[in-house]
Design an enzyme around this catalytic site. Structure first.
Site, PDB file in Angstrom:
ATOM      1  CB  CYS A 178      24.837  10.323  -4.241  1.00  0.00           C
ATOM      2  SG  CYS A 178      26.565  10.045  -4.733  1.00  0.00           S
ATOM      3  CG  HIS A 195      23.597  11.196  -8.932  1.00  0.00           C
ATOM      4  ND1 HIS A 195      23.571  12.269  -8.073  1.00  0.00           N
ATOM      5  CD2 HIS A 195      24.791  10.580  -8.763  1.00  0.00           C
ATOM      6  CE1 HIS A 195      24.708  12.310  -7.400  1.00  0.00           C
ATOM      7  NE2 HIS A 195      25.473  11.295  -7.801  1.00  0.00           N
ATOM      8  CD  GLU A 217      20.471  13.951  -9.146  1.00  0.00           C
ATOM      9  OE1 GLU A 217      21.651  14.167  -8.809  1.00  0.00           O
ATOM     10  OE2 GLU A 217      19.795  13.008  -8.662  1.00  0.00           O
TER      11      GLU A 217
END
Length: 212
Positions: free
Chosen positions: A82, A192, A194
């Site tokens: 990001c 992202h 995650e």
């Protein structure tokens, strides 16, 4: 034991990144750290972040982390996420902010006049939610991830690399923009991983096994 350092400069939910890496690499030590010495000592470095570019650059410098991040980007497996992607570039239009200058290019806001889909419906900015990632570069971090798989995004600005060869993936949100870059020991993504379910975990697992 090998260590993965997650750079903590006070911007972003780093625990979710740490938990995802711990899940895919239970035998590695994962450290969320604001200490330059720990970043320097790690075998791999993850550089995440959320927020505004001026704040991120200010906090990085106030913690004395710039030299350690630049050294890691030059010498070991390095994953930007990001804002951690955007900060690698020379300049951002957000606050007219100089970046780290690892890559030539600019970071620009999505152009309001082009924020329409194929049905001429206006698209929202920030670009938030799941979107397709089209691979433009063969890379070990794409192993086991189908071209066009979907990842989770939250951003209002996107990178514009000076060299097209840097682009590892593109995504369409009104415009086609670079959503991942890859060069030497650096891989960095706008999305992202995650928060991106199986595809994101696979990318993180690939990063842990990557030997550039």
């Amino acid at each position: 034991m090998s260590t993965v350092a997650i750079v903590d400069y006070g911007m972003g939910n780093l625990r979710s990144v740490a938990k995802a890496i711990e899940y895919v690499a239970p035998d590695l030590r994962v450290e969320v750290t604001a200490e330059a010495a720990r970043v320097a000592a790690a075998s791999r470095v993850v550089f995440p972040g959320q927020g505004a570019m001026p704040d991120c650059m200010r906090e990085l410098d106030s913690r004395g982390l710039r030299p350690a991040v630049l050294e890691a980007a030059a010498s070991k497996p390095f994953l930007g996420i990001c804002i951690g992607l955007q900060m690698l570039f020379k300049h951002s239009d957000e606050g007219d902010t100089p970046g780290l200058g690892v890559f030539a290019g600019n970071v620009a806001r999505f152009p309001a006049e082009r924020m329409f889909d194929a049905a001429d419906v206006r698209l929202k900015v920030p670009h938030m939610g799941w979107n397709e990632v089209r691979q433009r570069q063969s890379h070990p971090l794409w192993e086991g991830i189908p071209d066009g798989d979907r990842f989770y995004f939250v951003h209002s600005f996107c990178v514009q690399p000076a060299s097209p060869a840097l682009t590892a993936a593109e995504t369409n949100h009104g415009i086609r923009f670079t959503s991942a870059v890859g060069q030497a020991n650096i891989f960095a993504v706008q999305f992202h991983p995650e928060k991106s379910a199986h595809a994101g975990l696979r990318l993180l697992s690939n990063f842990i096994r990557w030997t550039p």
